[in-house]
Design a protein around this motif. Sequence first.
Motif, PDB file in Angstrom:
ATOM      1  N   UNK A 270       0.965  -1.412   0.189  1.00 53.58           N
ATOM      2  CA  UNK A 270      -0.021  -0.037  -0.048  1.00 53.58           C
ATOM      3  C   UNK A 270       0.919   1.390  -0.062  1.00 53.58           C
ATOM      4  N   UNK A 271       2.125   1.058   0.250  1.00 54.38           N
ATOM      5  CA  UNK A 271       2.921   2.228   0.481  1.00 54.38           C
ATOM      6  C   UNK A 271       4.155   2.188  -0.608  1.00 54.38           C
ATOM      7  N   UNK A 272       4.135   2.100  -1.717  1.00 53.72           N
ATOM      8  CA  UNK A 272       5.233   1.986  -2.673  1.00 53.72           C
ATOM      9  C   UNK A 272       6.279   2.966  -2.549  1.00 53.72           C
ATOM     10  N   UNK A 273       6.281   4.383  -1.873  1.00 53.74           N
ATOM     11  CA  UNK A 273       7.064   5.417  -1.568  1.00 53.74           C
ATOM     12  C   UNK A 273       7.881   4.586  -0.462  1.00 53.74           C
ATOM     13  N   UNK A 274       7.626   3.930   0.342  1.00 55.97           N
ATOM     14  CA  UNK A 274       8.633   3.420   1.456  1.00 55.97           C
ATOM     15  C   UNK A 274       8.552   1.809   1.186  1.00 55.97           C
ATOM     16  N   UNK A 275       8.554   1.438   0.054  1.00 55.73           N
ATOM     17  CA  UNK A 275       8.870  -0.119  -0.287  1.00 55.73           C
ATOM     18  C   UNK A 275      10.041  -0.644   0.247  1.00 55.73           C
ATOM     19  N   UNK A 276      11.294   0.163  -0.008  1.00 56.02           N
ATOM     20  CA  UNK A 276      12.622  -0.130   0.260  1.00 56.02           C
ATOM     21  C   UNK A 276      12.689  -0.379   1.890  1.00 56.02           C
TER      22      UNK A 276
END
Length: 394
Positions: free
Chosen positions: A36-42
Amino acid sequence: MHLAVTTMQIDLHTLYFLLVGTLLTGAAMMLWERMAQPFRAAELGFWASGSVIFTAGAIMAMNRFSLPGITGLAAANILFVSGYLTWLHGVRLLDGPVGGLRWYAALLLGLALLWAVAGVHFPAAFWNHVAALPIAAICGLTALVTYRSRALRRLRSRPLAVAIPAGHALFYCARAFVVPPLAATYGADILSVVANITMYEAVLYSIAVPMTFVSLVREEAQDRLRAAARTDYLTGLSNRHGFFEQGEFMLAARGTDAPVSLLAFDLDHFKAINDRHGHAAGDAVIRLFAIVVRDLIRDVEVPDPVVARLGGEEFAALLPGRGLAEARRIGEAVAARFAETSVEGIRATVSVGLAEGRPGRGDLGQLLANADRALYRAKALGRNRVEVAGPAAA
């Protein structure tokens, strides 16, 4: 009537199973949030990986005496340290790409060598006390990195995210420095008490950390959504909603004796530009003006200005600490610089209305209405000029 009270005690083996369950639940929760949060996937990927590594360490610790010599103890400790390093790396990534993998590898190699040299001779002391030091150091560093993170600076959950690893670091410092003299004074039986406390604390930590990580990511995502709702997509300036929200806050925060001026801008003959050159060219002109007004106001070093696109070809700039004379010079400079620039061969001009107010006297809406009236007068008098609202216009 006599009541019998039975005390239930949980053995270490059961606590390890509980720890494994909470760690795997935390890993699953962070992997789910990652979708749900690709911006913080890493970051979420590293945090979930850290929980899996902790799980492997807990399983190794449960079976540490099944392996020959110190192999089980050393492997469990190194896995735990690897998990803490993986969590730390995820926190470091919050502010952008970072290195440090060689440093992590060197630390783990050094810890393995210590186990091979000193752990063979003092396995109990190493497991109970010395091995706590790298964990305390990494958790303390995690708390420091979290505290200094630019990405987390305005988040409400940041103090909690700092306190949890900091408290964990203090606990492991106590294991390294406080427990040995206690054991020397009260006997080795205190080590079993400390072991139980360590497991209880580990279970709580394995619950608190993933929940905190997910909370940080969600709160940051909500802040980005709120910022997007206050931002004009085409120019990157505040939109009308953001202008009134930031402007009202700024006015309320300033003293009533400080002047504040408002410049209202309207691009001249903008409909004709759209009709002749197309809407893409019109958008380019709007972006150009946004750059001009933003850069010029930054160059004159207005403290905390609020610059916004109110809609269409209408803009506004709220200038705290600037009276009419200074604000007029700024408005004239914006008009002159914009008239001198072009985009895709298109030149345009802007009309400007100016009004002055005082924080606490009237509201932002009234100040904007006054500037708009001056703007209409600038249009009527030939455009590409600055007009001032009220008596100062005479």
